[in-house]
Design a protein around this motif. Structure first.
Motif, PDB file in Angstrom:
ATOM      1  N   LYS A  43       0.815  -1.209   0.000  1.00 56.73           N
ATOM      2  CA  LYS A  43       0.000   0.000   0.000  1.00 56.73           C
ATOM      3  C   LYS A  43       0.845   1.252   0.000  1.00 56.73           C
ATOM      4  O   LYS A  43       2.000   1.246   0.381  1.00 56.73           O
ATOM      5  N   GLN A  44       0.241   2.317  -0.470  1.00 54.19           N
ATOM      6  CA  GLN A  44       0.892   3.623  -0.494  1.00 54.19           C
ATOM      7  C   GLN A  44      -0.062   4.616   0.124  1.00 54.19           C
ATOM      8  O   GLN A  44      -1.220   4.675  -0.274  1.00 54.19           O
ATOM      9  N   ASP A  45       0.393   5.361   1.102  1.00 56.20           N
ATOM     10  CA  ASP A  45      -0.457   6.457   1.557  1.00 56.20           C
ATOM     11  C   ASP A  45      -0.008   7.746   0.869  1.00 56.20           C
ATOM     12  O   ASP A  45       0.805   7.711  -0.052  1.00 56.20           O
ATOM     13  N   LEU A  46      -0.535   8.863   1.315  1.00 49.62           N
ATOM     14  CA  LEU A  46      -0.302  10.106   0.582  1.00 49.62           C
ATOM     15  C   LEU A  46       1.178  10.472   0.548  1.00 49.62           C
ATOM     16  O   LEU A  46       1.724  10.814  -0.496  1.00 49.62           O
ATOM     17  N   PHE A  47       1.830  10.342   1.716  1.00 54.67           N
ATOM     18  CA  PHE A  47       3.260  10.636   1.789  1.00 54.67           C
ATOM     19  C   PHE A  47       4.028   9.731   0.818  1.00 54.67           C
ATOM     20  O   PHE A  47       4.879  10.186   0.059  1.00 54.67           O
ATOM     21  N   ASP A  48       3.687   8.435   0.872  1.00 54.38           N
ATOM     22  CA  ASP A  48       4.356   7.473  -0.009  1.00 54.38           C
ATOM     23  C   ASP A  48       4.161   7.843  -1.467  1.00 54.38           C
ATOM     24  O   ASP A  48       5.082   7.746  -2.275  1.00 54.38           O
ATOM     25  N   ARG A  49       2.951   8.260  -1.776  1.00 57.15           N
ATOM     26  CA  ARG A  49       2.627   8.582  -3.160  1.00 57.15           C
ATOM     27  C   ARG A  49       3.450   9.762  -3.642  1.00 57.15           C
ATOM     28  O   ARG A  49       3.966   9.764  -4.759  1.00 57.15           O
TER      29      ARG A  49
END
Lengths: 196, 186
Positions: A107-113
């Motif tokens: 998964k990717q959250d906003l920071f990751d994205r």
């Protein structure tokens, strides 16, 4: 694949440290201007100036712990087992046979994205290591309400039935997922009734 | 918008009604919320006096405008969500990926499937949609591993394919290891 793949091949990026202490940083960013403004106000607002050093100390402590946690987490994808090590003071080791892995989760959250990171979670059905309780959920008109299990920042390491390797680059996460899936395919467990 | 196609999605397509259903679900929730706010406002302004009643019209207008904007945004988001919704039943794994902004992807081997169950909530009944859940023994798979918004035929088809594959995989006389290739998925 003869060579053993470890965290040296697909490391947890340094940026992840920033992500995991972002909560502390944000509170500093909000509170420091408040302190600045309180100097101009008439009333001596000593409470805010008391909180600031506390939060700074906490942030530094948090930062050091996160660095240590990242440095002491090791995984290696060996022939038969996924071997994991973690622990700053008390050391833990865990060996997971590939056959019992229940699911992989990327998964990717906003920071990751924004920064091109992704976190990979590998889960089995273990009840050990303090497995987390199931979250309560209700469905109203197809919308989920109630407490979704939403950890703000994924910790590095394993707890409960979950092994979590956050802060990989997106490409590395995909490669690592592929490698683990390949291993799962090569090592099915013989009595595969339930895997429990 | 480019739809995330896979073999499985071609065979068992998501229904376009899902977009409408999801939009309606959030519309109902938001409308109830706004009605509560509106009622509260009306009560407050009414208790102040006659001159405040004029403000009520402005507030009503604002609330309905806001509702309209929110519904439009929800609809666009749901279309996007629909487009990136990806599910594929490969030879060894089930892969489900959803979420346009913060993608979440789960991969489950067939051997680990604990049950396949199909359900409908009340809006699903109205639109004739089905949710197919296929959880393994973990909490996160229960939350993430479902394909929702398929029509009856696709739901039955998915269920049949899943159960058949799972049955073959966990039977005692399964064919031993499939030949190793370098690309485990696809």
């Amino acid at each position: 694949m003869d060579e053993i793949i470890t965290e040296k091949n697909y490391p947890v990026q340094g940026l992840w440290i920033l992500k995991s202490i972002i909560g502390s940083l944000l509170s500093l960013i909000i509170l420091v201007p408040l302190l600045w403004f309180s100097r101009f106000s008439e009333s001596k607002d000593s409470e805010i100036s008391l909180y600031i050093p506390l939060i700074i100390i906490f942030a530094i402590f948090h930062f050091i712990v996160t660095i240590l946690r990242r440095a002491t987490f090791h995984y290696s994808i060996e022939g038969q087992f996924l071997t994991l090590k973690q622990g700053i003071l008390s050391k833990q080791q865990r060996h997971i046979p590939y056959g019992v892995i229940q699911n992989l989760f990327v998964k990717q959250d906003l920071f990751d994205r924004i920064f091109g990171l992704a976190s990979l979670a590998i889960e089995n059905a273990s009840q050990g290591a303090g497995a987390l309780a199931a979250p309560q959920q209700q469905k109203v008109f197809g919308l989920r309400i109630g407490n979704q299990q939403r950890q703000q920042v994924e910790m590095v390491g394993f707890y409960g039935n979950k092994v979590s390797i956050p802060g990989l680059t997106k490409a590395n996460a995909e490669i690592l997922k592929g490698i683990v899936l390949q291993k799962m395919k090569e090592n099915p467990i013989e009595d595969s009734q339930s895997g429990l | 918008m480019q739809i995330a196609q896979s073999k499985t999605r071609e065979q068992f397509p998501l229904s376009y009604k899902k977009i409408i259903k999801k939009t309606m679900a959030s519309t109902i929730a938001i409308t109830i919320l706004l009605l509560v706010i509106w009622g509260f406002l009306a009560f407050m302004l009414g208790s102040i006096g006659q001159e405040a009643v004029g403000w009520l019209g402005t507030a009503t207008f604002g609330i309905f405008g806001f509702l309209f904007v929110v519904i439009l945004l929800t609809y666009l988001y749901q279309r996007w969500y629909f487009a990136v919704y990806f599910y594929d039943l490969t030879n060894d794994f089930i892969q489900i990926k959803k979420g346009p902004i913060t993608p979440r992807e789960i991969t489950i081997p067939y051997e680990r499937i604990q049950d396949v169950y199909v359900d409908q909530d009340i809006l699903d009944r109205i639109f004739g949609l089905y949710d197919v859940h296929l959880s393994s023994a973990t909490v996160s798979s229960g939350m993430e591993a479902h394909i929702d918004g398929v029509e009856k035929q696709a739901a039955e088809g998915l269920r049949a394919v899943l159960l058949e594959t799972v049955k073959q995989r966990i039977s005692k006389n399964r064919v031993p290891n499939t030949p190793v290739n370098n690309n485990p998925i696809s």
